[in-house]
Scaffold this active site. Structure first.
Site, PDB file in Angstrom:
ATOM      1  N   CYS A  37       0.841  -1.209   0.000  1.00  0.00           N
ATOM      2  CA  CYS A  37       0.000   0.000   0.000  1.00  0.00           C
ATOM      3  C   CYS A  37       0.876   1.260   0.000  1.00  0.00           C
ATOM      4  O   CYS A  37       1.496   1.593   1.013  1.00  0.00           O
ATOM      5  CB  CYS A  37      -0.915  -0.051   1.226  1.00  0.00           C
ATOM      6  SG  CYS A  37      -1.803   1.471   1.567  1.00  0.00           S
ATOM      7  N   CYS A  40       0.045   3.856   2.605  1.00  0.00           N
ATOM      8  CA  CYS A  40       0.500   3.393   3.926  1.00  0.00           C
ATOM      9  C   CYS A  40       1.963   3.758   4.144  1.00  0.00           C
ATOM     10  O   CYS A  40       2.345   4.193   5.234  1.00  0.00           O
ATOM     11  CB  CYS A  40       0.343   1.876   4.051  1.00  0.00           C
ATOM     12  SG  CYS A  40      -1.351   1.275   3.935  1.00  0.00           S
TER      13      CYS A  40
END
Length: 189
Positions: A37, A40
């Site tokens: 991600c 993230c």
């Protein structure tokens, strides 16, 4: 990333102790993330920086959602990153997606005790014993040292209004932040 006394990786087995139990002492920010991600990866340095800067006034728990799918499901995580703030054993706030540092600070500051919160609690205790004038004086002093404490500002405005000092109350309440106007506790006041 260097280890920190303010951060920990959390699993399904350690979550209740590391997050829920700890949140009874200090707010715990839980970051549900995954290695693949990109948002993230951009969010984590911001969260780590804040954890270090706040020096234990909140704790950061990291949950790898790929490895802890049951935990992610337990908390209804549908998108990454998802960040949830726990206090007193319950979720009190959350956001989804990478957010700017300013927004994360605002979220944290709304739930982390400030030094003036102790003065607020003392003033409310004083009011509960019937010493409304003493409580008002304590709130005024606390407000002078921390005019950005919205809970304190709201109670000061309330006491002024209850004493018939509506103009003074309105002037104080104009200092509330826009975020405070959506807060249930402050709205009730």
């Amino acid at each position: 990333m260097a280890t920190s006394p303010y951060m920990i990786d959390v699993t399904g087995d350690s979550f209740d102790h590391a997050v829920l139990a700890r949140s009874r002492e200090v707010p715990v920010l839980v970051d549900f993330w995954a290695a693949w991600c990109a948002p993230c990866r951009s969010l984590m340095p911001i969260l780590a920086k804040l954890a270090e800067e706040y020096q234990g006034r909140f704790f950061l728990a990291k949950v790898n959602s790929d490895e802890q799918q049951g935990l992610a499901a337990r908390f209804g995580v549908r998108s990454l990153p998802t960040v949830k703030l726990f206090k007193q054993g319950a979720e009190v706030a959350q956001f989804v997606g990478a957010q700017p540092e300013r927004m994360i600070r605002e979220l944290l500051d709304a739930h982390i005790d400030r030094p003036s919160d102790a003065l607020l609690r003392a003033a409310l205790d004083q009011e509960a014993t019937g010493d409304r004038d003493g409580a008002l004086a304590r709130l005024k002093g606390a407000h002078e040292t921390d005019p950005k404490n919205d809970r304190l500002t709201a109670h000061l405005g309330r006491l002024l209004c209850e004493q018939g000092r509506v103009t003074d109350s309105e002037a104080i309440l104009k200092g509330l932040s826009p975020r405070a106007l959506g807060d249930a506790e402050i709205g009730a006041i």
